[in-house]
Design an enzyme around this catalytic site. Structure first.
Site, PDB file in Angstrom:
ATOM      1  N   GLN A  71       0.832  -1.259  -0.103  1.00 44.90           N
ATOM      2  CA  GLN A  71      -0.089   0.008   0.051  1.00 44.90           C
ATOM      3  C   GLN A  71       0.891   1.353   0.011  1.00 44.90           C
ATOM      4  O   GLN A  71       1.997   1.105   0.318  1.00 44.90           O
ATOM      5  CB  GLN A  71      -1.011  -0.023   1.221  1.00 44.90           C
ATOM      6  N   HIS A  72       0.158   2.469  -0.330  1.00 44.90           N
ATOM      7  CA  HIS A  72       0.720   3.736  -0.006  1.00 44.90           C
ATOM      8  C   HIS A  72       1.927   4.381  -0.907  1.00 44.90           C
ATOM      9  O   HIS A  72       1.975   5.533  -1.088  1.00 44.90           O
ATOM     10  CB  HIS A  72       1.128   3.783   1.344  1.00 44.90           C
ATOM     11  N   ASP A 248      -2.384  -4.900  -0.361  1.00 44.96           N
ATOM     12  CA  ASP A 248      -2.229  -6.323   0.108  1.00 44.96           C
ATOM     13  C   ASP A 248      -2.815  -6.698   1.087  1.00 44.96           C
ATOM     14  O   ASP A 248      -3.209  -7.872   1.313  1.00 44.96           O
ATOM     15  CB  ASP A 248      -0.524  -6.356   0.207  1.00 44.96           C
TER      16      ASP A 248
HETATM   17  O1  LIG Z   1       1.519  -0.009   4.719  1.00 48.80           O
HETATM   18  C1  LIG Z   1       0.864  -0.985   5.103  1.00 48.80           C
HETATM   19  C2  LIG Z   1      -0.318  -1.062   5.431  1.00 48.80           C
HETATM   20  O2  LIG Z   1      -0.884   0.286   5.872  1.00 48.80           O
HETATM   21  C3  LIG Z   1       1.927  -2.079   4.523  1.00 48.80           C
HETATM   22  O3  LIG Z   1       1.093  -3.432   5.212  1.00 48.80           O
HETATM   23  C4  LIG Z   1       2.129  -2.373   3.298  1.00 48.80           C
HETATM   24  O4  LIG Z   1       0.984  -2.511   2.611  1.00 48.80           O
HETATM   25  C5  LIG Z   1       3.309  -3.228   2.962  1.00 48.80           C
HETATM   26  O5  LIG Z   1       2.808  -4.721   3.147  1.00 48.80           O
HETATM   27  P1  LIG Z   1       3.820  -5.890   3.220  1.00 48.80           P
HETATM   28  O6  LIG Z   1       4.791  -5.700   1.973  1.00 48.80           O
HETATM   29  O7  LIG Z   1       4.343  -6.010   4.683  1.00 48.80           O
HETATM   30  O8  LIG Z   1       2.956  -7.099   3.159  1.00 48.80           O
END
Ligand SMILES: O=C(CO)[C@@H](O)[C@H](O)COP(=O)(O)O
Ligand SMILES: Nc1ncnc2c1ncn2[C@@H]1O[C@H](COP(=O)(O)OP(=O)(O)O)[C@@H](O)[C@H]1O
Length: 489
Positions: A71-72, A248
């Site tokens: 995300q983000h 994700d």
């Molecule tokens: O920033 C967040 C949720 O807000 C993280 O969960 C990212 O989405 C990265 O996820 P992973 O690579 O650790 O699964």
């Protein structure tokens, strides 16, 4: 048999699963690593996706596909669709000052946090795209000037795939510059789940807050159209539809078929505690991010920056592998005789301490052993997640069951110690790629239609139970605020 493909373009790697659309049966899969670092050229994700697709036997025979992603992350495009600068990822903390400024500019600590929680469901911290855009405007004005559109990692990959490009031939050759260039900005699409992590889209109203984007960035670049859960975002070269994809965490919820009352604890690069809800959340403390999910519901979520890599770091310090780390941890007593590892190795997001460092408290001659250190690493990482679980419950989450997923859930020590720290049993689905599975389930929804995604029988799961050991969390609570900040540079 009709096949569907799901992609997880996450922080450390790209995974592709090909499943039967109706039963969910796994048919083929592939994966490829991503580069390290918190700033990444999106072309590297496209190259990894091409390799993972190739390993999974290609997409020529799938009826639909969907991409889930970390995300983000801020992906900026110029007016020809070329990437302006490497993407800043969710775990890049350079925009922490911008986040604080954005809260201050809307009334200061309390009122500012309340404003953002009401406006977009979340109080922005350095992870959120809106803070990265503010950082870009202030620190790289020439690059900011060239930005015509901004999107997220999964939006960008969906857009690239959806323009009919054949990645199997385009990406694996590794011409990153070429693969990162060009495209029609009007074709950018996203979904509710990932849009809610930008800081300029409201899960409660389902509308962009372009006024907040303009406030942060100084003007309003184009943003992707937000699609509903089973809408079509583009077409593969074969003509097969691409789903909207999602973030994700929303994909993981779809992958484990989470229902209201299920709490998902994901131990990947990030540590995430989330639960499916029927109503949007708005937590002015900032601990809970009030995201949307991928089914039309909501996904309040607590995210830490320090999860599986805390175990990687402990294993590296002890010069052992991850399985041996787990064995060591399980040989030490619960509570590690008072040794506490505060896991803020990358700074921290929840609590909001971007400059924090990790710490070891309670070192004595007795606790200075590999076993104690291994146990303290597992317990410290889990205690931070248990704080997240408390925050979610304080926002009204029901806890019917806790599901443990992500790479860190492969650790026997994590699985066995988690119930003692969380104070409840945990269900661990058979290790798998639940984010990619969620994307595949979304693709199956697109292919098969219907009001809800198809029902896939969940892989077998194992339940782990242990007597709660409140002393572990008490000791952690004593230690967690005693931190020193990282040195500049
Ligand atoms: O920033 C967040 C949720 O807000 C993280 O969960 C990212 O989405 C990265 O996820 P992973 O690579 O650790 O699964
Ligand atoms: N047996 C294991 N014990 C502990 N950690 C593990 C194990 N297997 C994998 N991991 C960790 O899981 C992490 C990757 O998990 P994953 O959920 O794929 O992350 P992400 O989605 O953020 O890329 C890595 O840091 C890796 O070391």
């Amino acid at each position: 048999m009709s096949l569907v493909a799901g992609v997880d373009s996450s922080t450390q790697s790209c995974k592709v699963v090909i499943r039967d659309a109706e039963t969910g049966e796994l048919v083929r899969q592939g994966r490829a690593p991503h580069p390290d670092g918190t700033e990444v050229d999106p072309a590297a994700w496209e190259a990894a996706l091409a390799r993972a697709i190739e390993q999974a036997g290609g997409l020529a025979d799938v009826a639909a596909a969907a991409v889930a992603g970390q995300q983000h992350g801020m992906v900026c495009l110029d007016d020809s669709g070329t990437v302006v600068r490497p993407a800043l990822l969710w775990n890049d903390t350079r925009s922490a000052g911008a986040a604080a400024d954005l809260v201050t500019e809307f009334g200061g600590a309390e009122p500012g946090r309340r404003f953002w929680a009401d406006a977009v469901g979340s109080v922005p911290v350095a992870s959120f795209t809106v803070t990265k855009l503010r950082w870009l405007a202030r620190h790289e004005p020439a690059a900011a000037e060239r930005v015509a559109a901004v999107c997220l990692p999964h939006d960008w990959l969906t857009w690239r795939l959806g323009q009919g490009r054949d990645l199997a031939t385009a990406g694996s050759g590794g011409d990153l510059a070429a693969s990162g260039s060009g495209g029609d900005l009007a074709a950018l699409r996203t979904d509710r789940g990932d849009a809610s992590g930008t800081g300029y889209w409201s899960p409660a109203t389902g509308e962009y807050r372009l006024d907040l984007l303009e406030h942060a960035f100084g003007r309003t670049p184009a943003v992707p159209t937000v699609l509903g859960p089973a809408e079509v975002a583009g077409r593969l070269p074969s003509g097969a539809p691409l789903g909207a994809g999602t973030g994700d965490n929303a994909a993981a919820a779809l992958g484990v078929s989470a229902r209201p009352g299920d709490v998902i604890v994901s131990i990947g690069t990030s540590g995430v505690v989330s639960s499916v809800a029927e109503v949007p959340a708005a937590d002015p403390s900032g601990a809970v991010a009030g995201f949307a999910d991928a089914t039309g519901r909501f996904l309040p979520l607590v995210c830490t920056l320090n999860a599986a890599r805390v175990l990687d770091a402990a294993a590296a310090m002890l010069r052992v592998g991850l399985d041996e780390l787990a064995e060591l941890a399980l040989r030490a007593p619960a509570g590690a005789d008072g040794l506490v590892l505060v896991p803020y190795l990358e700074g921290e997001r929840t609590p909001d301490r971007p400059l924090a460092t990790g710490a070891l408290h309670g070192l004595t001659l007795r606790t200075a052993t590999p076993e104690h250190l291994a146990r303290a690493a597992v317990e410290g990482m889990l205690c931070a997640l248990a704080d997240g679980l408390d925050a979610l419950v304080a926002q009204g989450a029901r806890v019917r069951r806790v599901l443990l997923v992500g790479g860190g859930a492969r650790s026997a020590a994590v699985r066995r110690i988690a119930p003692a720290v969380f104070g409840c049993p945990v269900v661990v689905p058979e290790p798998g790629e639940y984010v990619a599975d969620g994307a595949a389930r979304q693709a199956a929804w697109v292919a098969l239609g219907g009001a809800e995604p198809p029902t896939w029988s969940l892989a077998t799961a194992q339940e782990y139970a242990a007597d709660p050991v409140p002393a572990i969390r008490d000791r952690y609570a004593d230690a967690r605020d005693r931190i020193v900040e990282r040195l500049a540079g």
